[in-house]
Scaffold this active site. Structure first.
Site, mmCIF file in Angstrom:
data_model
loop_
_atom_site.group_PDB
_atom_site.id
_atom_site.type_symbol
_atom_site.label_atom_id
_atom_site.label_comp_id
_atom_site.label_asym_id
_atom_site.label_seq_id
_atom_site.Cartn_x
_atom_site.Cartn_y
_atom_site.Cartn_z
ATOM 1 N N SER A 204 0.833 -1.206 0.000
ATOM 2 C CA SER A 204 0.000 0.000 0.000
ATOM 3 C C SER A 204 0.866 1.253 0.000
ATOM 4 O O SER A 204 1.948 1.272 0.592
ATOM 5 C CB SER A 204 -0.902 0.030 1.242
ATOM 6 O OG SER A 204 -1.755 -1.094 1.288
ATOM 7 N N HIS A 212 0.410 8.068 9.131
ATOM 8 C CA HIS A 212 -0.683 7.794 8.200
ATOM 9 C C HIS A 212 -1.866 7.181 8.967
ATOM 10 O O HIS A 212 -1.667 6.339 9.869
ATOM 11 C CB HIS A 212 -0.212 6.828 7.107
ATOM 12 C CG HIS A 212 -1.158 6.728 5.946
ATOM 13 N ND1 HIS A 212 -2.324 5.980 6.005
ATOM 14 C CD2 HIS A 212 -1.125 7.270 4.702
ATOM 15 C CE1 HIS A 212 -2.961 6.075 4.855
ATOM 16 N NE2 HIS A 212 -2.257 6.845 4.040
ATOM 17 N N LYS A 226 4.172 -3.714 6.777
ATOM 18 C CA LYS A 226 4.220 -3.970 5.338
ATOM 19 C C LYS A 226 5.556 -3.499 4.761
ATOM 20 O O LYS A 226 6.184 -4.195 3.950
ATOM 21 C CB LYS A 226 3.064 -3.247 4.623
ATOM 22 C CG LYS A 226 1.699 -3.905 4.777
ATOM 23 C CD LYS A 226 0.641 -3.143 4.007
ATOM 24 C CE LYS A 226 -0.733 -3.790 4.137
ATOM 25 N NZ LYS A 226 -0.815 -5.104 3.461
#
Length: 324
Positions: A204, A212, A226
């Site tokens: 992403s 974020h 991630k």
């Protein structure tokens, strides 16, 4: 499928005019005396034809020989993990539809997910948090497409009529650290042990920003984990393509102009979303193009009806210069 054609000229008195012969044959001589017998050395074993056309030149006959060999390219065996997910299903289906290019495999977490994609023996059931569960699925594959991700659940009791925003949480054992980091690391390790030639990892956008909003879901820092898995892949030595998608939409693919970027620059624009079907197509194209290897890219699209729908994926990947 690749076609190879080679032409040479040699001299020989015995080859009849306009001779054609089929079989596993190729040439190895360029000049043959009149008293010699014609010889051929077998160089290829696939479908091969040899044709001769003669011209007289003194005591010898000049013969132009063309050898055409058709060499078939075996389809790539590709495992899609997370094949029961909304994007994973599309990638798996695309690979199945292109059976001349790919042999599709899937890895899903439950029997229900396997049934949902009409999986047969080529779809494995396993938990990516368990390395032993991954090993059978990666055995003998050429490439791996990773589409697994932790998925937050909505806390019960939310009433949209009262306004406010719903709250989310991750189930025990299914936090991003366990799924997006450990689970993806397990997949990369298993693929490396199996000799996989390429890994495509879908992540992403937003990973450059620790603040974020996605990181606040369940206070689980999903983009942090991630990003850690992406770095592990980039350091693995395996040819890779890391695709950091924008906001995913359940819309038709192939009708928008795709945009690539780096370091979350696209998040500062109005083009921050992309159809799942377009992400899936980019995954499939990455398996076929050298221009996609050892690259990481942010991916979004222009709104439908603006720009020119992307068809040249080689050109798209060629725009990317970042390795991470």
């Amino acid at each position: 499928m690749a076609m190879m054609t080679t032409t040479t000229t040699f001299f020989h008195p015995l080859l009849p005019a306009n001779t054609c012969k089929s079989g596993a044959v190729a040439f190895s001589f360029v000049s043959v005396p009149r008293s010699s017998s014609l010889q051929f050395r077998s160089l290829v074993s696939n479908s091969t034809s040899i044709c001769g056309r003669r011209k007289f030149t003194g005591k010898n006959r000049r013969v132009s020989v063309t050898v055409s060999a058709t060499a078939t390219t075996e389809p790539l065996t590709v495992l899609v993990t997370g094949a029961g997910g909304r994007t994973g299903q599309i990638v798996y289906k695309k690979l199945k539809e292109r059976s001349d290019q790919f042999v599709a495999r899937g890895l899903v977490r439950t029997k229900e997910s396997k049934e949902k994609i009409n999986g047969q023996d080529e779809v494995f059931i396993g938990d990516i948090r368990d390395p032993a569960a991954i090993a059978p699925a990666v055995e003998g594959i050429d490439a791996l497409v990773i589409l697994t991700s932790a998925v937050p659940q909505m806390k019960p009791g939310f009433d949209p009529s009262k306004g406010g925003r719903p709250e989310f949480f991750f189930e025990d054992g299914a936090y991003p650290e366990q799924v997006d980091w450990i689970g993806q690391k397990n997949q990369i390790d298993a693929a490396k042990a199996a000799g996989v030639k390429q890994i495509v990892l879908v992540g992403s956008m937003g990973g450059t920003n620790i603040n974020h909003p996605l990181n606040s879901i369940g206070n689980a820092n999903i983009l942090v984990w991630k990003r850690k898995a992406e770095q592990y892949l980039a350091d693995s030595g395996i040819p890779y393509t890391i695709i950091r998608a924008g906001g995913l939409q359940d819309k038709e693919g192939g009708i928008r102009e795709l945009l690539v970027g780096k370091d979350d620059e696209l998040l500062e624009t109005e083009t921050r979303t992309i159809a799942r079907a377009d992400v899936a197509e980019v995954c499939v194209q990455a398996l076929q193009l050298e221009e996609a290897k050892f690259k990481a890219l942010d991916l979004a699209s222009k709104p439908e009806g603006t720009g020119t729908p992307t068809k040249d994926f080689k050109a798209l990947f060629s725009q990317v210069t970042t390795k991470f």
